[in-house]
Write an enzyme that holds these catalytic residues in place. Sequence first.
Site, PDB file in Angstrom:
ATOM      1  N   SER A 228       0.811  -1.205   0.000  1.00 19.81           N
ATOM      2  CA  SER A 228       0.000   0.000   0.000  1.00 19.81           C
ATOM      3  C   SER A 228       0.857   1.275   0.000  1.00 19.81           C
ATOM      4  O   SER A 228       1.593   1.518  -0.942  1.00 19.81           O
ATOM      5  CB  SER A 228      -0.943  -0.063   1.200  1.00 19.81           C
ATOM      6  N   HIS A 433      -7.825  -5.162   0.623  1.00 17.02           N
ATOM      7  CA  HIS A 433      -6.567  -4.446   0.862  1.00 17.02           C
ATOM      8  C   HIS A 433      -5.738  -5.004   2.015  1.00 17.02           C
ATOM      9  O   HIS A 433      -4.521  -5.169   1.891  1.00 17.02           O
ATOM     10  CB  HIS A 433      -6.895  -2.971   1.124  1.00 17.02           C
TER      11      HIS A 433
END
Length: 457
Positions: A228, A433
């Site tokens: 990320s 995620h």
Amino acid sequence: MLGVKCVLLLTLTAACQGNFLDSMFPSLMQTVRRLGDDFKQGALGISDKFVSLFKVPKHISSRLGKEDNVPPLMRTNDKVDSGRILAEYLLDKEDAYLDIMQLVRKYQYAIETHTVTTKDGYVLTMHRIPRSGSPVFLMHGILGSADDFVIAGVETGLAYLLAREGYDVWMGNARGNKHSRRHVRMSPSEAAFWDFSWHEIGYYDLPAMIDYIQDETRQARIKYIGHSQGTTAFFVMASDKPEYSEKISVMIALSPVAYMSNAKSPMIRLLAPGSNFIHSVSKALGVHEFLPDNNFVKILKHVMCGHGPLAEIFCTNNMLLVAGFSFAQMNVSNFPVLLGHFPSGASAKQFAHYGQGVVSRRFEKFDYGTVGNKKRYAQINPPGYALEKIEVPIYLFYAEADWLAHPTDVQRLFLRLPNTTQLYKVAFEPFNHLDFLYAKDFKKLIYEKLRECLLMY
Ligand SMILES: *[C@@H]1O[C@H](CO)[C@@H](O)[C@H](O)[C@H]1NC(C)=O
Ligand SMILES: *[C@@H]1O[C@H](CO)[C@@H](O)[C@H](O)[C@H]1NC(C)=O
């Protein structure tokens, strides 16, 4: 601290000084107020708190007019046994209370800390599981820390898997997280300490840590794995300091985040249009650190998730509703350990910078306004990052249901990176995620492929 309460409350409920925000942001505030009413009136089936939680993301999206494409936290055929979750959750988990050093040592791995000072004076901590093999540098995402790579447990945590293969594992900690809250002159109680976004993490922190690893290990080249924001910061570094490309033999991007305009996260979509504004108000009121344990979280919990023990578990951590995870890949018995170590702190400006990208649709430097931009960049608009300059072989690992790194945005990034870049789509549809760190099947879904990539360099 009244300021903190007001700003954060305002963004969700317009409960304090609502008129001021209303005039600045009429449609956002109208949406927020409608959401509050929906929840109060039980539009989400508040009688069953657990069910309401799953419906929250879709509901926010529909109120924002984007109903069509938000993947739910759960597929209809996933069965979540809430009784079991509660039972597992309430078991006392020692690992939830151990810090990263104690945790790693408990599982019979050696761990060291190292201190690195950046050119602009931040004092960062690195964690290392020392081995004789080639060095691998792991960089966490927003609100994360080195802990992210060990809290999945000794069977699944990326740091352990790599150490078992003989890799020398170095884990970074960005400025502002719980391990890196020091500066040669400033203290975290000063506003100036928090005046950074992921730009500075990429421009100062990564180069300082990479130089340090090179010096310690006497290895010319390092393998880099980012999750990320750990990928965002890498793209910043490799664009703005191309000389660092030579120091990295391969980069693996787990859920790469550069372009944000298609991000599905309902919280991001809700807050992004106001992120610039929210940042300036928070600056004016002296709120610079994104505090995980504040009223923002309490509001989320009560207005959006209802009450009760399950809401307590899943909504205490607003990051879960910002970034998304899949229930199918969640290791329920490990959940308390995750919550014990995450989130780890970040600056408000990091969020504002991402919010800027959602609105502008560009991967660009921080927007300081016309006057500020002219002073800093000698142009009216913030310049974009020169992704074309990157020369490192890159593997982009992405997933269909990722709330933050949307496949369309990843594809756009892919097309701007050099032609050596490769795409790898996770073979599990609801993968989200945070599953890139904590998935039960991390070994099968991510690590097998990641290992192959590392072995080629
Ligand atoms: C799930 O969590 C438990 C408790 O922390 C751990 O013992 C187990 O190894 C984890 N499962 C996987 C697949 O990592
Ligand atoms: C990749 O780009 C380089 C020049 O940038 C070119 O020489 C090479 O042929 C390209 N390779 C492929 C497979 O397109």
